[in-house]
Scaffold this motif. Sequence first.
Motif, PDB file in Angstrom:
ATOM      1  N   PRO A  64      11.872  -1.090 -51.969  1.00 41.26           N
ATOM      2  CA  PRO A  64      11.177  -1.919 -50.976  1.00 41.26           C
ATOM      3  C   PRO A  64       9.660  -1.777 -51.055  1.00 41.26           C
ATOM      4  O   PRO A  64       8.934  -2.694 -50.683  1.00 41.26           O
ATOM      5  CB  PRO A  64      11.723  -1.408 -49.636  1.00 41.26           C
ATOM      6  N   ASP A  65       9.183  -0.643 -51.561  1.00 36.74           N
ATOM      7  CA  ASP A  65       7.733  -0.451 -51.699  1.00 36.74           C
ATOM      8  C   ASP A  65       7.143  -1.450 -52.695  1.00 36.74           C
ATOM      9  O   ASP A  65       6.070  -2.021 -52.479  1.00 36.74           O
ATOM     10  CB  ASP A  65       7.421   0.982 -52.130  1.00 36.74           C
ATOM     11  N   GLN A  66       7.866  -1.676 -53.803  1.00 34.58           N
ATOM     12  CA  GLN A  66       7.396  -2.643 -54.795  1.00 34.58           C
ATOM     13  C   GLN A  66       7.444  -4.063 -54.234  1.00 34.58           C
ATOM     14  O   GLN A  66       6.565  -4.883 -54.523  1.00 34.58           O
ATOM     15  CB  GLN A  66       8.252  -2.556 -56.059  1.00 34.58           C
ATOM     16  N   TYR A  67       8.459  -4.343 -53.436  1.00 36.70           N
ATOM     17  CA  TYR A  67       8.566  -5.669 -52.826  1.00 36.70           C
ATOM     18  C   TYR A  67       7.397  -5.921 -51.877  1.00 36.70           C
ATOM     19  O   TYR A  67       6.788  -7.001 -51.895  1.00 36.70           O
ATOM     20  CB  TYR A  67       9.896  -5.789 -52.094  1.00 36.70           C
ATOM     21  N   LEU A  68       7.070  -4.930 -51.076  1.00 37.04           N
ATOM     22  CA  LEU A  68       5.941  -5.065 -50.158  1.00 37.04           C
ATOM     23  C   LEU A  68       4.632  -5.255 -50.923  1.00 37.04           C
ATOM     24  O   LEU A  68       3.765  -6.030 -50.516  1.00 37.04           O
ATOM     25  CB  LEU A  68       5.857  -3.843 -49.243  1.00 37.04           C
ATOM     26  N   SER A  69       4.494  -4.552 -52.041  1.00 37.18           N
ATOM     27  CA  SER A  69       3.294  -4.708 -52.871  1.00 37.18           C
ATOM     28  C   SER A  69       3.214  -6.122 -53.440  1.00 37.18           C
ATOM     29  O   SER A  69       2.134  -6.736 -53.466  1.00 37.18           O
ATOM     30  CB  SER A  69       3.305  -3.688 -54.011  1.00 37.18           C
ATOM     31  N   ALA A  70       4.364  -6.651 -53.883  1.00 39.76           N
ATOM     32  CA  ALA A  70       4.393  -8.012 -54.420  1.00 39.76           C
ATOM     33  C   ALA A  70       4.038  -9.027 -53.342  1.00 39.76           C
ATOM     34  O   ALA A  70       3.282  -9.983 -53.589  1.00 39.76           O
ATOM     35  CB  ALA A  70       5.778  -8.319 -55.002  1.00 39.76           C
ATOM     36  N   LEU A  71       4.552  -8.828 -52.134  1.00 37.96           N
ATOM     37  CA  LEU A  71       4.217  -9.719 -51.022  1.00 37.96           C
ATOM     38  C   LEU A  71       2.727  -9.643 -50.691  1.00 37.96           C
ATOM     39  O   LEU A  71       2.082 -10.668 -50.419  1.00 37.96           O
ATOM     40  CB  LEU A  71       5.037  -9.346 -49.786  1.00 37.96           C
ATOM     41  N   ASN A  72       2.186  -8.433 -50.719  1.00 37.85           N
ATOM     42  CA  ASN A  72       0.765  -8.249 -50.427  1.00 37.85           C
ATOM     43  C   ASN A  72      -0.102  -8.985 -51.455  1.00 37.85           C
ATOM     44  O   ASN A  72      -1.082  -9.655 -51.093  1.00 37.85           O
ATOM     45  CB  ASN A  72       0.426  -6.760 -50.426  1.00 37.85           C
ATOM     46  N   ASN A  73       0.272  -8.868 -52.735  1.00 31.71           N
ATOM     47  CA  ASN A  73      -0.481  -9.571 -53.788  1.00 31.71           C
ATOM     48  C   ASN A  73      -0.423 -11.079 -53.582  1.00 31.71           C
ATOM     49  O   ASN A  73      -1.432 -11.789 -53.712  1.00 31.71           O
ATOM     50  CB  ASN A  73       0.078  -9.218 -55.165  1.00 31.71           C
ATOM     51  N   TYR A  74       0.773 -11.565 -53.268  1.00 33.53           N
ATOM     52  CA  TYR A  74       0.956 -13.000 -53.078  1.00 33.53           C
ATOM     53  C   TYR A  74       0.137 -13.509 -51.886  1.00 33.53           C
ATOM     54  O   TYR A  74      -0.560 -14.533 -51.991  1.00 33.53           O
ATOM     55  CB  TYR A  74       2.438 -13.306 -52.879  1.00 33.53           C
ATOM     56  N   MET A  75       0.188 -12.790 -50.769  1.00 32.34           N
ATOM     57  CA  MET A  75      -0.549 -13.222 -49.583  1.00 32.34           C
ATOM     58  C   MET A  75      -2.050 -13.172 -49.819  1.00 32.34           C
ATOM     59  O   MET A  75      -2.793 -14.048 -49.352  1.00 32.34           O
ATOM     60  CB  MET A  75      -0.143 -12.371 -48.384  1.00 32.34           C
ATOM     61  N   HIS A  76      -2.502 -12.163 -50.552  1.00 32.05           N
ATOM     62  CA  HIS A  76      -3.931 -12.070 -50.868  1.00 32.05           C
ATOM     63  C   HIS A  76      -4.392 -13.301 -51.652  1.00 32.05           C
ATOM     64  O   HIS A  76      -5.443 -13.890 -51.352  1.00 32.05           O
ATOM     65  CB  HIS A  76      -4.209 -10.807 -51.668  1.00 32.05           C
ATOM     66  N   LEU A  77      -3.603 -13.701 -52.622  1.00 30.21           N
ATOM     67  CA  LEU A  77      -3.978 -14.861 -53.441  1.00 30.21           C
ATOM     68  C   LEU A  77      -3.847 -16.163 -52.660  1.00 30.21           C
ATOM     69  O   LEU A  77      -4.586 -17.115 -52.912  1.00 30.21           O
ATOM     70  CB  LEU A  77      -3.145 -14.877 -54.719  1.00 30.21           C
ATOM     71  N   CYS A  78      -2.915 -16.214 -51.712  1.00 33.23           N
ATOM     72  CA  CYS A  78      -2.840 -17.387 -50.830  1.00 33.23           C
ATOM     73  C   CYS A  78      -4.134 -17.511 -50.031  1.00 33.23           C
ATOM     74  O   CYS A  78      -4.654 -18.622 -49.839  1.00 33.23           O
ATOM     75  CB  CYS A  78      -1.652 -17.264 -49.884  1.00 33.23           C
ATOM     76  N   ILE A  79      -4.663 -16.390 -49.580  1.00 33.69           N
ATOM     77  CA  ILE A  79      -5.921 -16.399 -48.823  1.00 33.69           C
ATOM     78  C   ILE A  79      -7.070 -16.825 -49.728  1.00 33.69           C
ATOM     79  O   ILE A  79      -7.914 -17.635 -49.338  1.00 33.69           O
ATOM     80  CB  ILE A  79      -6.182 -15.006 -48.215  1.00 33.69           C
ATOM     81  N   VAL A  80      -7.094 -16.282 -50.943  1.00 39.10           N
ATOM     82  CA  VAL A  80      -8.162 -16.630 -51.885  1.00 39.10           C
ATOM     83  C   VAL A  80      -8.180 -18.137 -52.140  1.00 39.10           C
ATOM     84  O   VAL A  80      -9.247 -18.767 -52.182  1.00 39.10           O
ATOM     85  CB  VAL A  80      -7.987 -15.865 -53.214  1.00 39.10           C
ATOM     86  N   LEU A  81      -6.985 -18.719 -52.287  1.00 42.80           N
ATOM     87  CA  LEU A  81      -6.872 -20.152 -52.595  1.00 42.80           C
ATOM     88  C   LEU A  81      -6.790 -21.015 -51.334  1.00 42.80           C
ATOM     89  O   LEU A  81      -6.655 -22.240 -51.441  1.00 42.80           O
ATOM     90  CB  LEU A  81      -5.635 -20.400 -53.461  1.00 42.80           C
ATOM     91  N   GLN A  82      -6.846 -20.351 -50.160  1.00 49.13           N
ATOM     92  CA  GLN A  82      -6.710 -21.066 -48.890  1.00 49.13           C
ATOM     93  C   GLN A  82      -5.426 -21.887 -48.860  1.00 49.13           C
ATOM     94  O   GLN A  82      -5.391 -23.042 -48.437  1.00 49.13           O
ATOM     95  CB  GLN A  82      -7.933 -21.965 -48.639  1.00 49.13           C
ATOM     96  N   ASP A  83      -4.360 -21.241 -49.325  1.00 51.05           N
ATOM     97  CA  ASP A  83      -3.042 -21.877 -49.385  1.00 51.05           C
ATOM     98  C   ASP A  83      -2.256 -21.502 -48.131  1.00 51.05           C
ATOM     99  O   ASP A  83      -1.479 -20.562 -48.122  1.00 51.05           O
ATOM    100  CB  ASP A  83      -2.301 -21.425 -50.643  1.00 51.05           C
ATOM    101  N   ASP A  84      -2.454 -22.261 -47.051  1.00 45.34           N
ATOM    102  CA  ASP A  84      -1.769 -21.961 -45.797  1.00 45.34           C
ATOM    103  C   ASP A  84      -0.260 -22.157 -45.896  1.00 45.34           C
ATOM    104  O   ASP A  84       0.510 -21.478 -45.233  1.00 45.34           O
ATOM    105  CB  ASP A  84      -2.330 -22.841 -44.669  1.00 45.34           C
ATOM    106  N   GLU A  85       0.161 -23.095 -46.752  1.00 45.39           N
ATOM    107  CA  GLU A  85       1.596 -23.359 -46.902  1.00 45.39           C
ATOM    108  C   GLU A  85       2.312 -22.178 -47.520  1.00 45.39           C
ATOM    109  O   GLU A  85       3.512 -22.010 -47.347  1.00 45.39           O
ATOM    110  CB  GLU A  85       1.814 -24.618 -47.730  1.00 45.39           C
ATOM    111  N   GLY A  86       1.590 -21.360 -48.285  1.00 45.79           N
ATOM    112  CA  GLY A  86       2.198 -20.201 -48.934  1.00 45.79           C
ATOM    113  C   GLY A  86       2.745 -19.184 -47.952  1.00 45.79           C
ATOM    114  O   GLY A  86       3.645 -18.414 -48.271  1.00 45.79           O
ATOM    115  N   PHE A  87       2.185 -19.175 -46.748  1.00 45.74           N
ATOM    116  CA  PHE A  87       2.653 -18.248 -45.734  1.00 45.74           C
ATOM    117  C   PHE A  87       3.904 -18.776 -45.049  1.00 45.74           C
ATOM    118  O   PHE A  87       4.547 -18.083 -44.335  1.00 45.74           O
ATOM    119  CB  PHE A  87       1.555 -18.005 -44.693  1.00 45.74           C
TER     120      PHE A  87
END
Length: 202
Positions: free
Chosen positions: A179-202
């Motif tokens: 689950p630690d790796q899954y949380l890390s993957a989610l964190n990376n994804y959410m960070h990039l959604c913020i960078v790209l201003q991808d609100d739908e990604g959330f």
Amino acid sequence: FYADGGEWARLSEAKRSIRILLARGLVSQAEKFLIRALSIARAGERFQEILELQELESAIRPEVGRTPRGREEQYRRNLAVLERQRNLMEYERLGDRVHDCMDQGNVRTSDDLEQLELIIADPLLRDEKRALSLRARLYFVWIHMMYNYARNSFSESHHYSRRAVDMFDANEPYRAFRPDQYLSALNNYMHLCIVLQDDEGF
């Protein structure tokens, strides 16, 4: 937190029970725990544990280790596990090299970027099919995510971050193991959604 509970604890307990039962001559009961332990180890792609359990199998199932056919089948199974383990180690090595080039997600110098270019040119990173296990495929997408992030190719990096999340979502048994790796993957994804201003990604 994951190492002391959940699937890791179940696997450790099953292995311990197998050895205790074998020592007491309770072979049929040990076989039940063997089946359970192999299922957990294979779901978590714990190759070293799989090899250990497959060796114990020869003590539990006479047809496995005491006949020419059984020994040949055991050899082939062990070799297949070793091949996947070696493949994973090669991806781990590439991942370590990428990590050495990065500092908190940012390339430090032009030399670091040149090193990343050399790493990404490795034949193992040309096609995801070269990765023989889920763990190796996760390294594949993580490396490409970091490489594209370093080059400011955030859309490509976002693509790979989403790919990692999808891989975890499609493999719940492995996600339960790490689950630690899954949380890390989610964190990376959410960070990039913020960078790209991808609100739908959330």
